[in-house]
Design a protein around this motif. Structure first.
Motif, PDB file in Angstrom:
ATOM      1  N   UNK B  93       1.152  -1.570  -0.203  1.00 40.27           N
ATOM      2  CA  UNK B  93      -0.324  -0.107   0.130  1.00 40.27           C
ATOM      3  C   UNK B  93       0.178   1.575  -0.203  1.00 40.27           C
ATOM      4  N   UNK B  94       1.526   1.517   0.806  1.00 41.79           N
ATOM      5  CA  UNK B  94       2.965   2.317   1.070  1.00 41.79           C
ATOM      6  C   UNK B  94       3.757   3.041   0.011  1.00 41.79           C
ATOM      7  N   UNK B 254      -5.802  10.569   2.061  1.00 37.75           N
ATOM      8  CA  UNK B 254      -5.847   9.746   3.625  1.00 37.75           C
ATOM      9  C   UNK B 254      -7.166   8.790   3.546  1.00 37.75           C
ATOM     10  N   UNK B 255      -7.607   9.189   2.544  1.00 30.30           N
ATOM     11  CA  UNK B 255      -9.224   8.835   2.227  1.00 30.30           C
ATOM     12  C   UNK B 255      -8.379   7.011   1.583  1.00 30.30           C
ATOM     13  N   UNK B 256      -8.146   7.157   0.103  1.00 30.60           N
ATOM     14  CA  UNK B 256      -7.646   6.304  -0.482  1.00 30.60           C
ATOM     15  C   UNK B 256      -6.594   5.023   0.180  1.00 30.60           C
ATOM     16  N   UNK B 257      -5.703   5.711   0.820  1.00 30.87           N
ATOM     17  CA  UNK B 257      -5.305   5.036   1.880  1.00 30.87           C
ATOM     18  C   UNK B 257      -5.567   3.899   3.570  1.00 30.87           C
ATOM     19  N   UNK B 258      -6.651   4.855   3.249  1.00 35.64           N
ATOM     20  CA  UNK B 258      -7.053   4.071   4.340  1.00 35.64           C
ATOM     21  C   UNK B 258      -8.104   2.191   3.274  1.00 35.64           C
ATOM     22  N   UNK B 263      -8.595  -2.957   0.359  1.00 39.97           N
ATOM     23  CA  UNK B 263      -9.235  -3.885  -0.794  1.00 39.97           C
ATOM     24  C   UNK B 263      -7.581  -3.480  -1.444  1.00 39.97           C
ATOM     25  N   UNK B 264      -7.242  -3.640  -0.552  1.00 46.76           N
ATOM     26  CA  UNK B 264      -5.473  -4.694  -1.991  1.00 46.76           C
ATOM     27  C   UNK B 264      -5.613  -6.136  -2.310  1.00 46.76           C
ATOM     28  N   UNK B 265      -6.479  -6.959  -1.856  1.00 46.87           N
ATOM     29  CA  UNK B 265      -7.348  -7.848  -1.823  1.00 46.87           C
ATOM     30  C   UNK B 265      -7.309  -8.664  -3.251  1.00 46.87           C
ATOM     31  N   UNK B 307      -6.071   9.116   9.351  1.00 44.50           N
ATOM     32  CA  UNK B 307      -6.942  10.211   9.344  1.00 44.50           C
ATOM     33  C   UNK B 307      -6.720  11.072  10.137  1.00 44.50           C
ATOM     34  N   UNK B 308      -5.994  10.327  11.782  1.00 43.56           N
ATOM     35  CA  UNK B 308      -5.821  12.047  12.380  1.00 43.56           C
ATOM     36  C   UNK B 308      -4.386  12.795  11.721  1.00 43.56           C
TER      37      UNK B 308
END
Lengths: 532, 325
Positions: B93-94, B254-258, B263-265, B307-308
């Motif tokens: 993801x990163x 931020x939203x996409x990272x979460x 959803x990387x499935x 989000x933080x």
């Protein structure tokens, strides 16, 4: 040449030769890459149940007896021989001497007794095989190489069930146990065996990357010894995507595939130079459970009509693309299979004759919706459903096809009311005895799981399966099982369709593959060789 | 405080939902042939025969001890499974997000500066395709092209040989720490195709939003003044306009990272990536209720932490937010 320069030169030569030797040794290592979609990673013989887990166990642990490809009774293995008491209640095994665990200690009767106690107390995996037959403490150590099993009651298939009994290293487990629910035995080493092994089998586990790979390394001191060409290292890779697995086999990045690919994928691989697809008969039954307690299947004539209406030849040739038509519930390869029983063939006239004898009128049958349930995602089962629906329209049945998750099906199997009319089921032998394909399907004591979704009840069959279990004499036991097969096919207890073949793809340099018919045993890499 | 409440709410919801999934978990764990007595015994051991509120209390107590209960698939504590699996997903993801940011922002800026010209049209087609094409299809196409035909990159997995000594579980980092450069290169090659595939959709979205915000900034008075007084274009764009345009892009990142963590499935499935997302989906399919709860909690924690971070970064980007506090 002065001394320092000579010294440096000699040093260089030594390093070069050393490097060459290491290089040669490395190059000679025989490596096999096995690819599978199944992710489960459990190395504990007391907990393993599925093919992957059993494959892990059979490679890393040893057993008292071993199954044969011919399907006959298991042969001596760690137990060189055994005696059975006159009343059939005590089995005394004489163990092979000099068998070493991976840590170099010798396997003795203490380990055998400990392993069975551990299996029964953890009460998972295959311990159900001995529920009510053995209790913890029933295995007695006579001397370091003799051990007796004192059974609570006579259990005919006892020797056959031992093909699922892996022996663990007692001292290693005790040295690595954590706090747990088993008193002085702590957690019985369950945490320790999460990612390592304590066995005496041909391979040890070198490393585990959860969900990715397991690396097995040969155990040099394995009691059966090693020959040239046998596998030194196994790379067991988890490849969740079937298409990727096929590409890897075709490219030569994998040497051996799992069995769960579609017949079309195997056809694709077989057409590739360098890939060989091997087909072996297996002790597996594919059948459609007919819920005998649900109208109209509570009428034997309706069940017989359906058995005559189904097109077995198309199912085997076009859908399974190989295998044999099932002859009753016991697979043809299984010892104790009865060949003298009714084997239904498609005959629409006969189907109509039996329907005419039914207690249900034509109109009543036409008004009913017959449900066919198969496991979500299993393409073969979906196609069988379509074929069945098509065949049954000829006798005016209305079939509704539905897929369900496996978890939901196991829920449905707990009660006759929730069990559908038809459920597509594969039942593979876990031990080479007709018991697994008779008692577990027809005896009310075994009801409540997916194998018994026919809910077939016949006091005579119940009596026969009970008697067979408590009969020590093999011939007599097989006669009783044969009788069960005759009655249940006469009464069309289920729609017995096929004994499918087991397929695996190999690169053509992999030799000596053999399959003893029991789930997981063909994953024993010790049997394989690689020819360069 | 809100974070704790959110996590408590998520744990409560998922705990009860996981327990009403069809199928008896004990039966599934023991195998179909297990006897009723065995099933009952395991149900007792797992606490499934106790009232739901007691089960939840036991679960919460275990949570504080770092225990999430036994996985019915791997037969070990879910927490241990997650520790093994999470780094693979995080690394994927990163990297994917890094590609998306490094590609999406310049592309968005370029697109805005050349609005309605060829470069903008190409970028818009790319963005449209990135969002529309199914990821599994792109992944398989990449595999066929770069791995099967060209043979440049590996088809599957995280590494060809033995993994580097585990410190963080992130192979790139671990191989660098161990100074194992061949392992670093090998891991990087394995990471390239899956992370590129995963990055395409976020990249497209970041491009679109950056473009829209930059066009808005270009029309603002301060931007026109800057240009009029002869401020170098690079300074004007990257120091002033992009900083102002970046706030909403940051929200999307931020939203996409979460979103990617959970959803990387599909990517993990296609590329045999042994990550947590695949573990989560398999757990749902096999009714592994403890694992389902564990994975959902990790994803929830991921969202909350991201989000933080985004909130903190808002303050950095916009002094008004900082001063309000």
């Amino acid at each position: 040449m002065n001394k320092p320069i000579r010294f440096i030169l000699v040093g260089l030569v030594v390093v070069l030769l050393g490097g060459l030797a290491i290089g040669v040794a490395h190059a000679e290592e025989v490596v096999l890459t096995y690819v599978t979609q199944q992710e489960t990673m459990c190395f504990d013989p007391a907990k393993s149940i599925d093919e992957t887990e059993l494959g892990n166990v059979f490679n890393t642990y040893d057993l008292l007896v071993y199954p044969l490809e011919t399907g006959e009774a298991p042969v001596p293995w760690l137990a060189e021989s055994w005696d059975v008491s006159g009343d059939g209640l005590t089995y005394t095994f004489h163990l092979r001497k000099g068998v070493l665990f991976h840590d170099g200690t010798e396997l003795t009767a203490e380990d055998v007794a400990f392993s069975m106690d551990r299996m029964l107390r953890i009460n998972m995996g295959f311990s159900w095989l001995w529920t009510g037959i053995l209790d913890p403490g029933d295995v007695e150590v006579i001397d370091p190489y003799t051990v007796s099993f004192h059974l609570n009651k006579t259990f005919g298939p006892f020797i056959a069930t031992l093909v699922q009994f892996g022996i663990v290293n007692k001292d290693l487990i005790m040295a690595n146990m954590k706090e747990g629910e088993f008193g002085e035995f702590g957690d019985y080493g369950q945490e320790y065996l999460e990612t390592t092994v304590a066995g005496s089998g041909p391979y040890t586990v070198e490393s585990v990357e959860l969900g990715d790979r397991i690396i097995f390394r040969k155990f040099d001191n394995y009691w059966r010894g090693w020959e040239e060409g046998q596998i030194d290292k196994v790379r067991w890779l988890i490849i969740p995507e079937a298409a990727t697995m096929v590409v890897m086999m075709k490219k030569g990045e994998a040497d051996m595939s799992e069995q769960w690919l579609s017949p079309e994928a195997f056809e694709d691989m077989a057409a590739t130079p360098g890939v060989v697809v091997k087909e072996n008969p297996q002790m597996q039954l594919f059948f459609l459970q007919m819920n005998n307690q649900k109208p109209p299947f509570d009428d034997v004539n309706v069940r017989k009509a359906i058995s005559y209406a189904f097109d077995y030849a198309t199912a085997i040739e076009a859908i399974f693309k190989g295998g044999a038509q099932a002859e009753g519930s016991v697979p043809v390869l299984m010892p104790g299979h009865n060949p003298d029983i009714t084997v239904y063939q498609r005959d629409i006239e006969k189907a109509r004759e039996y329907l005419a004898k039914s207690k249900y009128s034509k109109e009543e049958l036409k008004a009913m919706t017959i449900t066919y349930v198969y496991v979500y995602g299993l393409e073969i089962e979906r196609k069988i459903g379509l074929l069945l629906a098509d065949n049954l329209t000829e006798i005016d049945f209305n079939v509704e096809i539905r897929s369900e998750l496996w978890g939901r099906i196991t829920d449905m199997a707990t009660k006759p009311e929730s069990t559908p009319h038809f459920t597509a089921i594969y039942h593979t032998a876990k031990y080479p005895s007709p018991d697994s394909h008779t008692y577990l399907i027809y005896n009310p004591k075994a009801w409540g799981n997916y194998i018994s979704m026919s809910w077939y009840e016949n006091p005579e069959v119940t009596e026969l399966t009970d008697s067979a279990r408590t009969t020590a004499d093999t011939e007599e036991r097989y006669r009783l099982y044969g009788e069960v097969q005759r009655i249940t096919t006469d009464e069309a207890a289920a729609l017995f369709i096929a004994n499918p073949v087991l397929r695996r793809a190999f690169r053509d340099h992999v030799k000596d593959y053999r399959y003893p018919g029991i789930l997981g045993y063909d994953l024993v890499f010790y049997n394989l060789k690689i020819e360069k | 405080m809100y974070m704790v409440l959110v996590l408590f709410g998520v744990s409560l919801l998922i705990f009860f939902l996981a327990r009403v999934m069809p199928g008896d978990p004990a039966r599934l764990a023991l195998g179909p042939e297990a006897t009723q007595e065995q099933v009952a015994s395991l149900r007792h051991k797992l606490g499934l025969d106790r009232p739901l509120y007691t089960q939840y209390y036991v679960f919460l107590r275990g949570l504080f001890k770092g225990e999430l209960g036994m996985s019915l698939i791997t037969k070990r504590d879910v927490f241990k499974d997650l520790i093994q699996r999470l780094p693979a997903t995080l690394e994927l993801v990163m990297t994917a997000m890094l590609i998306a940011i490094l590609g999406g922002i310049p592309l968005g800026v370029l697109s805005a500066l050349h609005k309605d010209r060829t470069i903008d049209q190409i970028s818009r087609i790319f963005a449209f395709a990135g969002v529309s094409f199914p990821r599994f299809w792109i992944g398989i196409m990449f595999q066929i092209a770069f791995a099967y035909i060209l043979g440049l990159l590996p088809i599957t997995g995280r590494i060809s040989g033995d993994p580097p000594t585990r410190i963080t579980g992130l192979y790139l980092l671990d191989s660098l720490i161990a100074r194992d450069f061949p392992a670093f290169v090998d891991s990087f090659k394995h990471l390239l195709l899956p992370s590129l595939t995963l990055s395409l959709s976020p990249l497209a979205q970041i491009t679109r939003i950056t473009r829209a915000n930059m066009i808005e900034q270009l029309r603002k008075d301060y931007s026109i003044v800057m240009r009029t007084i002869g401020m170098p274009e690079v300074v004007n764009i990257y120091k002033y306009m992009l900083k102002n345009a970046f706030t909403s892009t940051l929200t999307v990142i931020g939203l996409l990272t979460g979103w990617m963590i959970g959803n990387a499935f599909v990517i993990e499935q296609v590329f045999s990536w042994p990550g947590m997302a695949r573990y989560g989906v398999n757990s749902v399919l096999r009714n592994d209720f403890n694992a389902v709860v564990g994975v959902t909690l990790v994803i929830a924690v991921g969202y909350v932490v991201i989000n933080l971070i985004v909130d903190l970064l808002y303050g950095y980007l916009d002094p008004r937010i900082r001063l309000k506090r």
